[in-house]
Design a protein around this motif. Structure first.
Motif, PDB file in Angstrom:
ATOM      1  N   VAL A  23       0.839  -1.206   0.000  1.00  0.00           N
ATOM      2  CA  VAL A  23       0.000   0.000   0.000  1.00  0.00           C
ATOM      3  C   VAL A  23       0.877   1.259   0.000  1.00  0.00           C
ATOM      4  O   VAL A  23       0.626   2.208  -0.760  1.00  0.00           O
ATOM      5  N   SER A  24       1.922   1.277   0.829  1.00  0.00           N
ATOM      6  CA  SER A  24       2.814   2.442   0.884  1.00  0.00           C
ATOM      7  C   SER A  24       3.512   2.672  -0.447  1.00  0.00           C
ATOM      8  O   SER A  24       3.639   3.812  -0.900  1.00  0.00           O
ATOM      9  N   SER A  25       3.957   1.601  -1.083  1.00  0.00           N
ATOM     10  CA  SER A  25       4.625   1.732  -2.378  1.00  0.00           C
ATOM     11  C   SER A  25       3.676   2.273  -3.434  1.00  0.00           C
ATOM     12  O   SER A  25       4.061   3.110  -4.256  1.00  0.00           O
ATOM     13  N   LEU A  28       3.169   5.964  -2.711  1.00  0.00           N
ATOM     14  CA  LEU A  28       4.365   6.717  -3.088  1.00  0.00           C
ATOM     15  C   LEU A  28       4.521   6.795  -4.606  1.00  0.00           C
ATOM     16  O   LEU A  28       4.978   7.810  -5.132  1.00  0.00           O
ATOM     17  N   ALA A  29       4.155   5.732  -5.312  1.00  0.00           N
ATOM     18  CA  ALA A  29       4.240   5.761  -6.770  1.00  0.00           C
ATOM     19  C   ALA A  29       3.264   6.790  -7.346  1.00  0.00           C
ATOM     20  O   ALA A  29       3.576   7.465  -8.331  1.00  0.00           O
ATOM     21  N   LEU A  30       2.093   6.908  -6.723  1.00  0.00           N
ATOM     22  CA  LEU A  30       1.100   7.866  -7.209  1.00  0.00           C
ATOM     23  C   LEU A  30       1.458   9.310  -6.877  1.00  0.00           C
ATOM     24  O   LEU A  30       1.307  10.198  -7.710  1.00  0.00           O
ATOM     25  N   PHE A  31       1.930   9.535  -5.646  1.00  0.00           N
ATOM     26  CA  PHE A  31       2.103  10.911  -5.186  1.00  0.00           C
ATOM     27  C   PHE A  31       3.548  11.399  -5.145  1.00  0.00           C
ATOM     28  O   PHE A  31       3.776  12.605  -5.055  1.00  0.00           O
ATOM     29  N   ALA A  32       4.520  10.499  -5.201  1.00  0.00           N
ATOM     30  CA  ALA A  32       5.931  10.928  -5.178  1.00  0.00           C
ATOM     31  C   ALA A  32       6.565  10.580  -6.523  1.00  0.00           C
ATOM     32  O   ALA A  32       6.464  11.343  -7.464  1.00  0.00           O
ATOM     33  N   SER A  33       7.201   9.427  -6.594  1.00  0.00           N
ATOM     34  CA  SER A  33       7.805   8.997  -7.856  1.00  0.00           C
ATOM     35  C   SER A  33       8.050   7.496  -7.811  1.00  0.00           C
ATOM     36  O   SER A  33       8.006   6.870  -6.745  1.00  0.00           O
ATOM     37  N   ALA A  34       8.336   6.935  -8.962  1.00  0.00           N
ATOM     38  CA  ALA A  34       8.611   5.499  -9.047  1.00  0.00           C
ATOM     39  C   ALA A  34       9.874   5.112  -8.267  1.00  0.00           C
ATOM     40  O   ALA A  34       9.866   4.083  -7.583  1.00  0.00           O
TER      41      ALA A  34
END
Length: 130
Positions: A23-25, A28-34
């Motif tokens: 869930v955290s990944s 983070l992929a949606l709101f931060a970066s890959a």
């Protein structure tokens, strides 16, 4: 509300940790970066593997103590736990120096284990109280 001091199982902590890492990944992929998400997955994988190895070594030490092995073998087995820690630290160091792993994402992944322990301890205590 009265709390009972029930102890969560390693399996329940690992299961919750896996869910938190996924869930955290994704968040983070949606709101931060890959790269941050990949770092989170790597950090979560390291702590999941670390707890699994620690659990296996602890089980082997307990089995050896029940079997009545020699004191030298018991001491050697007890040395395996800190040696495992040094090996994992060395491997993480090599990964960070040889690749471009995002440190913040890795930190988020590592912290999922603490969150999983808190969640599962609370759940076990609430189950014991009912």
């Amino acid at each position: 509300m009265t709390f009972s001091w029930s102890i969560p199982t390693i399996a329940s902590i690992q299961r919750t940790n896996f869910i938190l890492v996924v869930v955290s990944s994704a968040i983070l992929a949606l709101f931060a970066s890959a790269p941050v998400a990949v770092g989170c997955m790597l950090g979560g994988s390291v702590v999941i593997a670390n707890l699994w190895i620690l659990s296996a070594l602890g089980g082997l030490l307990l089995a050896a103590s029940r079997a009545g092995v020699s004191a030298a073998a018991a001491k050697l087995g007890a040395l395996a736990i800190p040696l495992k820690l040094f090996i994992i630290i060395g491997l993480v160091y090599l990964v960070f120096t040889r690749t471009r792993v995002d440190g913040m994402g890795f930190g988020f992944g590592v912290l999922t284990q603490m969150a999983a322990i808190i969640i599962e301890t609370t759940r076990a205590s609430l189950r014991g109280a009912s």
